[in-house]
Design a protein around this motif. Sequence first.
Motif, PDB file in Angstrom:
ATOM      1  N   GLY A   1       0.817  -1.203   0.000  1.00 50.95           N
ATOM      2  CA  GLY A   1       0.000   0.000   0.000  1.00 50.95           C
ATOM      3  C   GLY A   1       0.851   1.254   0.000  1.00 50.95           C
ATOM      4  N   ALA A   2       0.185   2.375  -0.272  1.00 51.14           N
ATOM      5  CA  ALA A   2       0.830   3.685  -0.238  1.00 51.14           C
ATOM      6  C   ALA A   2      -0.173   4.658   0.371  1.00 51.14           C
ATOM      7  CB  ALA A   2       1.216   4.142  -1.644  1.00 51.14           C
ATOM      8  N   PRO A   3       0.254   5.509   1.282  1.00 52.94           N
ATOM      9  CA  PRO A   3      -0.698   6.363   1.988  1.00 52.94           C
ATOM     10  C   PRO A   3      -1.351   7.400   1.089  1.00 52.94           C
ATOM     11  CG  PRO A   3       1.538   7.054   2.461  1.00 52.94           C
ATOM     12  CD  PRO A   3       1.642   5.763   1.705  1.00 52.94           C
TER      13      PRO A   3
ATOM     14  N   LEU B   1       6.150   7.984   5.519  1.00 55.28           N
ATOM     15  CA  LEU B   1       6.965   7.547   4.392  1.00 55.28           C
ATOM     16  C   LEU B   1       8.353   8.155   4.511  1.00 55.28           C
ATOM     17  CD1 LEU B   1       4.806   7.886   1.143  1.00 55.28           C
ATOM     18  CD2 LEU B   1       5.733   5.788   2.099  1.00 55.28           C
ATOM     19  N   ALA B   2       9.351   7.416   4.052  1.00 51.14           N
ATOM     20  CA  ALA B   2      10.713   7.942   4.072  1.00 51.14           C
ATOM     21  C   ALA B   2      10.813   9.224   3.253  1.00 51.14           C
ATOM     22  CB  ALA B   2      11.682   6.891   3.544  1.00 51.14           C
ATOM     23  N   GLY B   3      10.086   9.281   2.139  1.00 51.33           N
ATOM     24  CA  GLY B   3      10.130  10.455   1.282  1.00 51.33           C
ATOM     25  C   GLY B   3       9.343  11.633   1.814  1.00 51.33           C
ATOM     26  N   LEU B   4       8.541  11.405   2.858  1.00 48.51           N
ATOM     27  CA  LEU B   4       7.761  12.475   3.491  1.00 48.51           C
ATOM     28  C   LEU B   4       8.027  12.465   4.997  1.00 48.51           C
ATOM     29  CD1 LEU B   4       4.337  12.042   1.621  1.00 48.51           C
ATOM     30  CD2 LEU B   4       6.074  13.796   1.201  1.00 48.51           C
ATOM     31  N   ALA B   5       9.280  12.371   5.324  1.00 47.49           N
ATOM     32  CA  ALA B   5       9.664  12.176   6.725  1.00 47.49           C
ATOM     33  C   ALA B   5       9.294  13.362   7.614  1.00 47.49           C
ATOM     34  CB  ALA B   5      11.166  11.908   6.813  1.00 47.49           C
ATOM     35  N   GLN B   6       9.105  14.540   7.039  1.00 44.83           N
ATOM     36  CA  GLN B   6       8.784  15.723   7.829  1.00 44.83           C
ATOM     37  C   GLN B   6       7.276  15.962   7.949  1.00 44.83           C
ATOM     38  OE1 GLN B   6      11.453  17.079   9.309  1.00 44.83           O
ATOM     39  NE2 GLN B   6      12.584  15.512   8.162  1.00 44.83           N
ATOM     40  N   VAL B   7       6.499  15.089   7.355  1.00 44.12           N
ATOM     41  CA  VAL B   7       5.049  15.296   7.309  1.00 44.12           C
ATOM     42  C   VAL B   7       4.354  14.361   8.291  1.00 44.12           C
ATOM     43  CG1 VAL B   7       3.000  15.288   5.831  1.00 44.12           C
ATOM     44  CG2 VAL B   7       5.230  15.957   4.889  1.00 44.12           C
ATOM     45  N   GLN B   8       3.533  14.911   9.176  1.00 43.03           N
ATOM     46  CA  GLN B   8       2.822  14.120  10.165  1.00 43.03           C
ATOM     47  C   GLN B   8       1.809  13.169   9.528  1.00 43.03           C
ATOM     48  OE1 GLN B   8       0.857  16.923  12.817  1.00 43.03           O
ATOM     49  NE2 GLN B   8       2.192  16.309  14.509  1.00 43.03           N
ATOM     50  N   THR B   9       1.631  12.012  10.155  1.00 38.86           N
ATOM     51  CA  THR B   9       0.483  11.173   9.820  1.00 38.86           C
ATOM     52  C   THR B   9      -0.737  11.752  10.538  1.00 38.86           C
ATOM     53  OG1 THR B   9       0.695   9.686  11.710  1.00 38.86           O
ATOM     54  CG2 THR B   9       1.987   9.147   9.728  1.00 38.86           C
ATOM     55  N   ALA B  10      -1.912  11.367  10.091  1.00 32.07           N
ATOM     56  CA  ALA B  10      -3.136  11.832  10.745  1.00 32.07           C
ATOM     57  C   ALA B  10      -3.191  11.361  12.194  1.00 32.07           C
ATOM     58  CB  ALA B  10      -4.356  11.338   9.978  1.00 32.07           C
TER      59      ALA B  10
ATOM     60  N   GLN C   1       8.992   1.201  -4.545  1.00 32.84           N
ATOM     61  CA  GLN C   1       9.125   2.196  -3.487  1.00 32.84           C
ATOM     62  C   GLN C   1       9.286   3.602  -4.047  1.00 32.84           C
ATOM     63  OE1 GLN C   1      12.444   0.436  -1.428  1.00 32.84           O
ATOM     64  NE2 GLN C   1      11.151  -0.742  -0.039  1.00 32.84           N
ATOM     65  N   GLU C   2       9.973   3.728  -5.179  1.00 23.45           N
ATOM     66  CA  GLU C   2      10.232   5.054  -5.730  1.00 23.45           C
ATOM     67  C   GLU C   2       9.079   5.566  -6.588  1.00 23.45           C
ATOM     68  OE1 GLU C   2      13.948   4.891  -7.761  1.00 23.45           O
ATOM     69  OE2 GLU C   2      15.138   4.862  -5.910  1.00 23.45           O
ATOM     70  N   THR C   3       8.541   4.706  -7.460  1.00 18.35           N
ATOM     71  CA  THR C   3       7.500   5.183  -8.378  1.00 18.35           C
ATOM     72  C   THR C   3       6.105   5.123  -7.783  1.00 18.35           C
ATOM     73  OG1 THR C   3       7.218   3.000  -9.415  1.00 18.35           O
ATOM     74  CG2 THR C   3       8.865   4.467 -10.376  1.00 18.35           C
ATOM     75  N   GLN C   4       5.854   4.166  -6.897  1.00 17.87           N
ATOM     76  CA  GLN C   4       4.530   4.035  -6.292  1.00 17.87           C
ATOM     77  C   GLN C   4       4.508   4.419  -4.819  1.00 17.87           C
ATOM     78  OE1 GLN C   4       2.138   3.556  -8.320  1.00 17.87           O
ATOM     79  NE2 GLN C   4       3.466   3.022 -10.041  1.00 17.87           N
ATOM     80  N   GLN C   5       5.674   4.772  -4.269  1.00 21.86           N
ATOM     81  CA  GLN C   5       5.771   5.106  -2.840  1.00 21.86           C
ATOM     82  C   GLN C   5       5.205   3.973  -1.982  1.00 21.86           C
ATOM     83  OE1 GLN C   5       7.306   8.178  -1.855  1.00 21.86           O
ATOM     84  NE2 GLN C   5       7.816   8.012  -4.027  1.00 21.86           N
ATOM     85  N   ALA C   6       5.440   2.751  -2.405  1.00 25.14           N
ATOM     86  CA  ALA C   6       4.765   1.594  -1.825  1.00 25.14           C
ATOM     87  C   ALA C   6       5.444   1.089  -0.563  1.00 25.14           C
ATOM     88  CB  ALA C   6       4.693   0.462  -2.845  1.00 25.14           C
TER      89      ALA C   6
END
Length: 322
Positions: free
Chosen positions: A121-123, A227-236, A284-289
Amino acid sequence: MTHRIARRAALGLAGTVLAAPALRAQSNTIRIIVPFAAGGSTDAVARLVSPGLTQRLGQTVIVENRSGAAGSIGTDLVAKARPDGLTWLLTFDSHSVMPVLLPSLPFDLTRDLDPVMLIGGAPYVIATRSDKPYRNLADVVEAAKARPDEVSYGSTGNGTIGHLTMVLLQSRTGIRMPHLPYRGGGLAVNDAVAGHIEMMIGSAALVAPHIAGGTLRAVAQFGPARLAGLAQVQTAEEAGFQGLTAEAWWGVFAPHGMPGAMVTRMNAALRETLSEARTRQQMQETQQARLVLSDPAALRTFLDGEVAKWSRVVRENQIRPD
């Protein structure tokens, strides 16, 4: 005349013999049915794994797009296919809301399809144009409370998981946000980048390139972890909304009655293919999976939970498809 008839018969027999290998080769081809048009994430995942499956199964594996009716046309094709190992379904998260949004489906998800694997999955992510004032979920809620019915958001359509996630957010906070359903992720992204809508919600795969390019900023993500690519962004959940998770996901199903050995063989081939370093990196890179690579039983449990969760949201809020 007898000689001519014999000669024609011999030629006909030769033609049949020559055609037989081609017919056998064709009947030996494995089809992965993607119930959406080419170009989307489900199509991309299917085409990513098909070469590895061909190699491991020793049979040609092709991807066949059968789009329409929110994925139900392609799904129905698989549900009615012979359980002979030659037809499989690779589908998306809309699978879990299909029964409640389209109650007259000609098939039953549980009765007519057997689970094979939850790939991963991807958030879902809320994103806004970089010059908008929203930097986290608290900003969104505060603005919507201050300006009821003015802070708009786009999604990829009524009844999609992104739309339902925003419905849940509104029900838990008492805010009202105008919804603009689009008929494709690209259209929603374009209007968000142009500033025609205040924000949009889409899968991480959809918005990640625009976040990386600086035209959109991520406000919140709805996965179980950052996500590693959104490490600064909070989850809900980190923002205080326990249980408010939503992920795009990809799963593989078979026609009901597929022999267990065939399901096990396909599950193993998928697992090996997606465990390759190159393939895993592309996912992981193209689908952020977030890869799961589950067994069939785990996919069944997961799907039952998703259907129950999102069906309740649809019914309680009287959501209708586009």
